[in-house]
Design an enzyme around this catalytic site. Structure first.
Site, PDB file in Angstrom:
ATOM      1  N   CYS A  79       0.868  -1.182   0.000  1.00  0.00           N
ATOM      2  CA  CYS A  79       0.000   0.000   0.000  1.00  0.00           C
ATOM      3  C   CYS A  79       0.899   1.225   0.000  1.00  0.00           C
ATOM      4  CB  CYS A  79      -0.901  -0.018   1.234  1.00  0.00           C
ATOM      5  SG  CYS A  79      -1.931   1.459   1.394  1.00  0.00           S
ATOM      6  N   GLU A 212     -10.064  -0.073  -5.634  1.00  0.00           N
ATOM      7  CA  GLU A 212      -9.109  -0.907  -4.896  1.00  0.00           C
ATOM      8  C   GLU A 212      -9.696  -2.270  -4.551  1.00  0.00           C
ATOM      9  OE1 GLU A 212      -6.434   0.380  -1.898  1.00  0.00           O
ATOM     10  OE2 GLU A 212      -6.844   2.498  -2.269  1.00  0.00           O
ATOM     11  N   GLY A 224      -1.521   2.451  -6.864  1.00  0.00           N
ATOM     12  CA  GLY A 224      -2.251   2.671  -8.112  1.00  0.00           C
ATOM     13  C   GLY A 224      -1.632   3.787  -8.933  1.00  0.00           C
TER      14      GLY A 224
END
Length: 278
Positions: A79, A212, A224
């Site tokens: 992340c 997501e 992303g």
């Protein structure tokens, strides 16, 4: 830390992508997927996109090992916005300007910048289909992906977690709500995927919306943003440093090219400290 039935946490956010961060000493039993889902609920829980669990490093030279759990309770590998928040929190606790972090998605370096932003080395983008994993006979710049009656054209890349990226004329008009879950759960992605909708404004500027995996559309997605720039660079559309505008705000992604590490820069904000019954 869990003490009895209470969890002490720090609520943080990076461009509206929000997290709870808490310490888990070695041997501590982590909350179940059901508990994470309850805590993530924005009406009856705390509310977050991901829970970031900080653990003692297992290797010399590292400051922290972290694990990531989505709002639906599933564990994921990486992340980007979360890594920035962890870097900010751990660096300030240790009184350092840089930290070495380890995670299931790989090793990450984090730096606190003088302007208050945080930069993280997200590693080298991996375009091998097996890295996502993605069902394809060979590696390619563009893959056709059948979704219902449509055949989409996507790029696929791992930033420690899987990403499908498609170019759209307008992110505002993109069918994120319908194509997002359809691509996320497509049978060719064995572990599901994050889905990026990229509008190229100029060779140094894109707009991006991300659906997501395990969360839905978020205000911003750091990995992303990295994936979109990596794919856009591979398609010959983007230069080395790109401004990425997400609904929650702006990130800067810099990628010199194949074989080189990709850098993500943006804010990491502490919202509040709290405790909750689990």
């Amino acid at each position: 830390m869990l003490a009895g039935m209470r969890l002490s946490f720090t609520k943080m956010q990076g461009l509206g992508n929000d997290f709870i961060v808490f310490d888990a000493p070695a041997g501590m039993e982590l909350p179940s997927a059901e508990v994470f889902r309850r805590l993530a609920d924005r009406r009856v829980g705390i509310g977050f996109d991901q829970a970031l669990v900080l653990m003692p490093p297992s290797k010399d030279g590292f400051d922290v090992f972290y694990r990531i759990f989505n709002a639906d309770g599933s564990e994921v590998e990486q992340c980007g916005n979360g890594a920035r928040c962890i870097a900010s929190l751990v660096a300030r606790k240790l009184g350092k300007a840089s930290v070495q972090m380890d995670s299931p998605g790989g090793q990450i370096k984090g730096f606190l910048r003088d302007d208050g932003l945080v930069s993280v080395d997200m590693g080298v983008p991996n375009f091998s289909p097996a890295a996502l994993p993605f069902d394809a006979s060979r590696e390619a710049d563009v893959y056709p992906l059948r979704v219902g009656e449509k055949e989409l054209q996507i790029g696929a890349v791992s930033m420690g977690n899987p990403h499908a990226v498609m170019q759209v004329p307008s992110v505002r008009d993109a069918a994120v709500d319908t194509l997002g879950p359809a691509v996320e759960n497509h049978s060719r992605f064995a572990k599901r995927t994050n889905v990026g909708f990229m509008e190229v404004v100029s060779p140094t500027h894109i707009s991006l919306r991300v659906f997501e995996r395990g969360v839905g559309e978020t205000q911003a997605c750091g990995t992303g943003a990295c994936a979109a720039v990596a794919v856009g660079r591979r398609w010959g559309l983007l230069q080395e440093e790109v401004q990425v505008d997400a609904p929650g705000g702006r990130m800067i992604v810099r990628w010199p090219g194949p074989g080189e590490a990709l850098w993500l820069t943006g804010p990491a904000v502490t919202v509040f400290e709290g405790t909750v019954e689990v």
